[in-house]
Enzyme design. Structure first.
Site, PDB file in Angstrom:
ATOM      1  CG  ASP A  14       5.739  22.081  16.937  1.00  0.00           C
ATOM      2  OD1 ASP A  14       5.623  21.279  18.086  1.00  0.00           O
ATOM      3  OD2 ASP A  14       4.873  22.796  16.732  1.00  0.00           O
ATOM      4  NE  ARG A  34      -2.347   1.814  23.599  1.00  0.00           N
ATOM      5  CZ  ARG A  34      -1.369   3.129  22.811  1.00  0.00           C
ATOM      6  NH1 ARG A  34      -0.651   3.123  24.432  1.00  0.00           N
ATOM      7  NH2 ARG A  34      -0.683   3.300  21.884  1.00  0.00           N
ATOM      8  CD  GLU A  72      -4.461   4.193  24.213  1.00  0.00           C
ATOM      9  OE1 GLU A  72      -4.266   3.979  23.065  1.00  0.00           O
ATOM     10  OE2 GLU A  72      -3.619   4.354  24.552  1.00  0.00           O
ATOM     11  CE  LYS A  84       1.227   4.172  29.760  1.00  0.00           C
ATOM     12  NZ  LYS A  84       2.582   4.632  29.316  1.00  0.00           N
ATOM     13  N   GLY A 110       4.558   9.926  16.902  1.00  0.00           N
ATOM     14  CA  GLY A 110       3.068   9.948  17.303  1.00  0.00           C
ATOM     15  C   GLY A 110       2.727   9.300  16.714  1.00  0.00           C
ATOM     16  N   GLY A 111       1.772   8.608  15.742  1.00  0.00           N
ATOM     17  CA  GLY A 111       0.856   8.015  14.944  1.00  0.00           C
ATOM     18  C   GLY A 111       0.172   7.047  15.813  1.00  0.00           C
ATOM     19  CG  ASP A 112      -0.100   7.394  19.647  1.00  0.00           C
ATOM     20  OD1 ASP A 112      -1.176   8.420  19.669  1.00  0.00           O
ATOM     21  OD2 ASP A 112       0.143   7.748  21.067  1.00  0.00           O
TER      22      ASP A 112
END
Ligand code: NAD
Length: 349
Positions: free
Chosen positions: A171, A55, A66, A79, A235-237
């Protein structure tokens, strides 16, 4: 004199957030998660057909914006999506999105839709699809670390697709866990709020990390992860944004969406370029092995790939048929004589 309305064929269906919510309730949340899982899996099986590119990301100190394009030769999609972990403190979403589907033959758009909800649904469906191939047989317990916007979708997809019965929640903000317990209260899931990540992963067959923090975070350390679990790290993106200690990756077999994108954005950005990975589509298509032993630690290093959005957009377009869950958007100029664009403008004056 009012200008004539453009002809019917130029209207593009637009799905607002409100209409997306109507559509999801019309189909049923769990049914939609199951159907989306199958739709994404079907497209992963024909992976070779798609145009693929990492992306296009515009990074800033606080987040990323992005564009995610792809096409199967007949239909094109993209997107727009952002990721801003600090947004939540201002009462804004960490992730928002909208997307478009177009016909390759004419280049005309055929659908424009909100994708904040649809991204949460497709991300959960992709997690469930990966777990279907990688999680231990008869997995019943899910640990969910990070109880923000994505959390309930992730839990419900694992229930609907895999038969997860218990969700152990953690959390750093107890209010997030309270919210998730409240929202999942009537789903039939057994919900166990925990006071640490360590407590949450106790006895879990699947561990999903869906935290948001723009740093090399350590949500899980190596000593916390026992043999045989499946880790679904969503979550690591983004470059500089990971969730797992690299020692976990040294023990795990890692599965990814599109390697050129995941090498930049995923947990594996911490590893050497020759760190071995398997492409998830190959497992789905029966060309590579998924889980191979009971003690194996499998890791789906999810970052989110354009083909998942393509599948979700096509799915929504199909589901809209026969409903009124859209508005007609006048977004494509459509003069009666295609060469007389200027004339159309003049007449409107
Ligand atoms: P969110 O901001 O709504 O929720 C994140 C939650 O993580 C918050 O409740 C926060 O308190 C919690 N958290 C932060 N640090 C933590 C820690 N150390 N331990 C436990 N909890 C912690 O974000 P969201 O929309 O739920 O998204 C979660 C993550 O998933 C984001 O990083 C987002 O970028 C990512 N995401 C990935 C994909 C994908 O396809 N892989 C898709 C959508 C979102």
């Amino acid at each position: 004199m009012t200008a004539p309305l453009p002809s019917e064929k130029a209207f593009i269906p637009f799905v607002s957030v409100e209409n997306m919510m109507r559509l999801v309730h019309h189909v049923g949340i769990e049914t939609m998660l199951v159907e989306l899982t199958d739709a994404i899996e079907a497209d992963f099986r024909r992976w070779d057909l798609f145009d693929k590119t990492p992306r296009v990301a515009s990074h800033s100190h606080d987040g990323v914006i992005e564009l995610m394009p792809t096409s199967d030769g007949a239909v094109y999609s993209f997107k727009y999506v952002n990721g801003h972990p600090k947004n939540m403190a201002q009462g804004l979403q960490t992730v928002t999105a909208f997307g478009l589907l177009a016909e390759v033959s004419t280049g005309y758009p055929v659908l424009l839709t909100e994708m904040t909800l649809l991204t949460a649904l497709r991300t959960a469906a992709t997690s469930a699809m990966a777990a279907r191939h990688l999680a231990p047989a008869n997995a019943r317990r899910l640990a969910l670390i990070g109880n923000g916007a994505q959390a309930e979708f992730q839990a419900l997809a694992m229930k609907a697709v895999l038969g997860i019965e218990e969700v152990r929640l953690y959390d750093i903000d107890p209010k997030a866990t309270e919210k998730t317990v409240r929202n999942l209260g009537k789903t039939g899931l057994r919900l166990v709020p925990c006071t640490s990540a360590q407590a949450a992963i106790e006895g879990a067959d699947i561990i999903t990390t869906c935290t948001a923090d723009k740093q090399f975070a350590t949500i899980l350390t190596d000593n916390m992860v026992g043999a045989g679990v499946h880790i679904n790290a969503i979550g690591g993106d983004c470059p500089g944004k990971t969730e797992l200690h690299r020692d976990i990756l040294l023990r795990a077999d890692t599965f990814v969406e599109y390697p050129p994108q995941t090498r930049i954005e995923g947990e594996i950005q911490q590893m050497d370029p020759d760190y071995p990975i398997t492409e998830l589509w190959q497992v789905v298509a029966g060309q590579a092995q998924g889980r191979s032993s009971e003690r194996q630690i499998t890791l789906f290093d999810s970052v989110g790939f354009a083909i998942e959005d393509f599948s979700a957009l096509r799915y929504v377009r199909e589901k809209l048929k026969g409903t009124d869950y859209f508005q007609k958007l006048d977004i494509i100029a459509d003069p009666d004589d295609p060469r007389d664009l200027f004339g159309m403008l003049l007449r409107a004056g």
